[in-house]
Design a protein around this motif. Structure first.
Motif, PDB file in Angstrom:
ATOM      1  N   LYS A   2      60.895 -82.335 -73.340  1.00 56.11           N
ATOM      2  CA  LYS A   2      60.899 -81.906 -71.945  1.00 56.11           C
ATOM      3  C   LYS A   2      61.840 -80.704 -71.799  1.00 56.11           C
ATOM      4  O   LYS A   2      63.037 -80.805 -72.051  1.00 56.11           O
ATOM      5  CB  LYS A   2      61.348 -83.049 -71.029  1.00 56.11           C
ATOM      6  CG  LYS A   2      61.312 -82.652 -69.570  1.00 56.11           C
ATOM      7  CD  LYS A   2      61.478 -83.833 -68.636  1.00 56.11           C
ATOM      8  CE  LYS A   2      61.528 -83.317 -67.205  1.00 56.11           C
ATOM      9  NZ  LYS A   2      61.722 -84.363 -66.229  1.00 56.11           N
ATOM     10  N   CYS A  27      58.949 -77.906 -67.330  1.00 60.56           N
ATOM     11  CA  CYS A  27      59.231 -78.069 -65.907  1.00 60.56           C
ATOM     12  C   CYS A  27      59.830 -76.751 -65.433  1.00 60.56           C
ATOM     13  O   CYS A  27      60.932 -76.380 -65.851  1.00 60.56           O
ATOM     14  CB  CYS A  27      60.222 -79.206 -65.697  1.00 60.56           C
ATOM     15  SG  CYS A  27      59.514 -80.762 -66.264  1.00 60.56           S
ATOM     16  N   TRP A  52      65.687 -79.894 -59.517  1.00 57.29           N
ATOM     17  CA  TRP A  52      64.668 -80.900 -59.817  1.00 57.29           C
ATOM     18  C   TRP A  52      64.025 -80.586 -61.178  1.00 57.29           C
ATOM     19  O   TRP A  52      63.679 -81.492 -61.924  1.00 57.29           O
ATOM     20  CB  TRP A  52      63.575 -80.917 -58.736  1.00 57.29           C
ATOM     21  CG  TRP A  52      64.072 -81.291 -57.370  1.00 57.29           C
ATOM     22  CD1 TRP A  52      65.291 -81.861 -57.070  1.00 57.29           C
ATOM     23  CD2 TRP A  52      63.398 -81.121 -56.117  1.00 57.29           C
ATOM     24  NE1 TRP A  52      65.410 -82.051 -55.715  1.00 57.29           N
ATOM     25  CE2 TRP A  52      64.258 -81.614 -55.089  1.00 57.29           C
ATOM     26  CE3 TRP A  52      62.149 -80.608 -55.741  1.00 57.29           C
ATOM     27  CZ2 TRP A  52      63.913 -81.594 -53.747  1.00 57.29           C
ATOM     28  CZ3 TRP A  52      61.793 -80.598 -54.395  1.00 57.29           C
ATOM     29  CH2 TRP A  52      62.666 -81.084 -53.413  1.00 57.29           C
ATOM     30  N   GLU A  55      66.149 -81.897 -64.184  1.00 59.01           N
ATOM     31  CA  GLU A  55      66.417 -83.338 -64.279  1.00 59.01           C
ATOM     32  C   GLU A  55      65.775 -83.906 -65.547  1.00 59.01           C
ATOM     33  O   GLU A  55      64.599 -83.641 -65.809  1.00 59.01           O
ATOM     34  CB  GLU A  55      65.816 -84.019 -63.034  1.00 59.01           C
ATOM     35  CG  GLU A  55      66.617 -85.196 -62.538  1.00 59.01           C
ATOM     36  CD  GLU A  55      66.003 -85.737 -61.243  1.00 59.01           C
ATOM     37  OE1 GLU A  55      66.435 -85.296 -60.177  1.00 59.01           O
ATOM     38  OE2 GLU A  55      65.089 -86.567 -61.340  1.00 59.01           O
ATOM     39  N   ASP A  56      66.528 -84.646 -66.336  1.00 60.82           N
ATOM     40  CA  ASP A  56      66.032 -85.286 -67.575  1.00 60.82           C
ATOM     41  C   ASP A  56      65.601 -84.297 -68.667  1.00 60.82           C
ATOM     42  O   ASP A  56      64.944 -84.688 -69.617  1.00 60.82           O
ATOM     43  CB  ASP A  56      64.820 -86.202 -67.302  1.00 60.82           C
ATOM     44  CG  ASP A  56      65.155 -87.330 -66.346  1.00 60.82           C
ATOM     45  OD1 ASP A  56      66.330 -87.747 -66.340  1.00 60.82           O
ATOM     46  OD2 ASP A  56      64.254 -87.754 -65.598  1.00 60.82           O
ATOM     47  N   GLU A  58      65.586 -82.056 -71.918  1.00 62.94           N
ATOM     48  CA  GLU A  58      66.327 -82.051 -73.196  1.00 62.94           C
ATOM     49  C   GLU A  58      66.820 -80.643 -73.504  1.00 62.94           C
ATOM     50  O   GLU A  58      67.767 -80.445 -74.252  1.00 62.94           O
ATOM     51  CB  GLU A  58      65.409 -82.532 -74.322  1.00 62.94           C
ATOM     52  CG  GLU A  58      65.041 -84.000 -74.205  1.00 62.94           C
ATOM     53  CD  GLU A  58      63.771 -84.323 -74.961  1.00 62.94           C
ATOM     54  OE1 GLU A  58      63.861 -84.463 -76.195  1.00 62.94           O
ATOM     55  OE2 GLU A  58      62.698 -84.423 -74.343  1.00 62.94           O
ATOM     56  N   ALA A  82      71.326 -81.048 -65.174  1.00 63.65           N
ATOM     57  CA  ALA A  82      70.672 -81.354 -66.448  1.00 63.65           C
ATOM     58  C   ALA A  82      71.529 -82.422 -67.136  1.00 63.65           C
ATOM     59  O   ALA A  82      72.748 -82.445 -66.950  1.00 63.65           O
ATOM     60  CB  ALA A  82      70.600 -80.111 -67.320  1.00 63.65           C
ATOM     61  N   PRO A  83      70.912 -83.342 -67.903  1.00 61.79           N
ATOM     62  CA  PRO A  83      71.713 -84.391 -68.536  1.00 61.79           C
ATOM     63  C   PRO A  83      72.734 -83.805 -69.516  1.00 61.79           C
ATOM     64  O   PRO A  83      72.422 -82.840 -70.229  1.00 61.79           O
ATOM     65  CB  PRO A  83      70.678 -85.233 -69.287  1.00 61.79           C
ATOM     66  CG  PRO A  83      69.364 -84.571 -69.134  1.00 61.79           C
ATOM     67  CD  PRO A  83      69.479 -83.424 -68.207  1.00 61.79           C
ATOM     68  N   ALA A  86      72.190 -81.949 -73.135  1.00 60.30           N
ATOM     69  CA  ALA A  86      71.023 -81.055 -73.224  1.00 60.30           C
ATOM     70  C   ALA A  86      71.453 -79.738 -73.875  1.00 60.30           C
ATOM     71  O   ALA A  86      72.626 -79.353 -73.789  1.00 60.30           O
ATOM     72  CB  ALA A  86      70.465 -80.789 -71.824  1.00 60.30           C
TER      73      ALA A  86
END
Ligand code: NAD
Length: 289
Positions: A2, A27, A52, A55-56, A58, A82-83, A86
């Motif tokens: 992602k 995204c 948005w 979000e999540d 990598e 961002a996590p 990442a």
């Protein structure tokens, strides 16, 4: 994987599409609605807010106009959104100081980050044949390489944070100097009565040879096929060369590097762009001689 992609303009649009083609879940976000629509058509999932999109994710890739915007996008929409963990890749061409500062900030917040500016224009971006010059730690480079491979033909680790931007602006500063040198030599040879094609045949295999002369000959109908043969349309716009030269002059000042010839080249490109030539290929500077 992602991957979030921010900045879907002339370059970013094609790059994001190539990540989709390579099988990634992309995204995407851009302030411009038309750019978002194009990315949507290319198979990206688009978002109306950048936080948005990340979000999540990598990996997060940015392809933005300048350092100020890059800094504000990372501070406002990537860091903390961002996590942690990442990998972040800024592919924009920006000033070395901002590139280093944003990467230091990212690392302090638990991200791996590289500066990864490109060589190659819009055609290379959509064709997936860019060259990436990458600055960052070995670990960050190894992770970034997996993402960049889908968008380019070469990915080179230039060194520590900021080294990618340094390689890019030093290369383009040299390019400006040898383009102007080539233009001056070709026009002077012509004025002295030497056929420019003969000059090309001789100098392109002698010690004056260089990329501007051999591969991108700035005179129409002479030497290698180039934008000169197409009324200086396409190629590398003077406005973009000027942007890179301004960044180079800024970096030279900060580093205390002596660049007498390059600063003259930058001044000549300032004048040339200021006279309404920003959209023409940078080799059109020969038309001022
Ligand atoms: P561009 O202007 O076509 O695209 C930039 C995009 O960023 C635009 O779509 C704009 O809407 C978007 N944007 C601006 N601010 C934003 C924000 N805050 N959040 C989200 N999106 C935002 O420019 P480009 O030609 O694609 O160039 C991008 C970068 O690549 C620049 O740094 C440029 O110097 C570099 N570059 C360009 C070329 C080229 O040939 N065009 C070649 C090499 C490098």
């Amino acid at each position: 994987m992602k991957i979030a992609f921010i900045g879907l303009g002339n370059m970013g649009g094609g790059m994001a599409a190539n990540l989709v083609k390579a099988g990634h879940n992309v995204c995407a976000f851009d302030l411009n609605e038309e750019a978002r629509q194009k990315a949507d058509d290319a198979g990206c999932t688009t978002f109306s807010e950048p936080d948005w999109a990340v979000e999540d994710a990598e990996a997060v890739v940015t392809m933005l106009p300048n350092g100020e915007i890059v800094k504000s996008v990372y501070e406002g929409s990537v860091f903390g959104h961002a996590p942690a963990g990442a990998v972040l890749l800024d592919c924009s061409t920006i000033d070395v100081a901002t590139a280093k500062a944003v990467i230091a900030d990212a690392e302090a917040k638990g991200y791996a980050m590289v500066d990864a500016p490109v060589s190659g224009g819009i055609a290379a971006a959509s064709g997936g044949t860019l060259t990436f010059m990458v600055g960052g730690s070995d670990e960050a480079f190894a992770r970034a390489e997996q993402v960049l491979g889908a968008m380019g033909k070469a990915v080179i680790h230039a060194g520590a944070a900021g080294a990618g931007q340094t390689a890019k602006i030093c290369n383009n500063m040299l390019l400006a100097v040898h383009m102007i040198g080539t233009a001056e030599a070709m026009k002077m040879a012509e004025k002295l009565g030497l056929d420019p094609q003969k000059f090309y045949e001789i100098s392109s295999v002698s010690s004056g040879q260089n990329w501007s002369l051999n591969t991108y000959t700035p005179m129409p109908g002479v030497g290698a096929a180039s934008p000169a043969d197409n009324d200086y349309q396409g190629g590398f716009a003077t406005a973009l060369m000027l942007k890179d030269l301004r960044l180079a002059m800024e970096a030279a000042d900060e580093a205390g590097a002596a660049v007498p010839l390059s600063s003259r080249a930058a001044a000549l490109y300032e004048d040339f762009a200021g006279a309404g030539n920003g959209g023409r290929d940078f080799s059109a500077i020969i038309t001022t001689y």
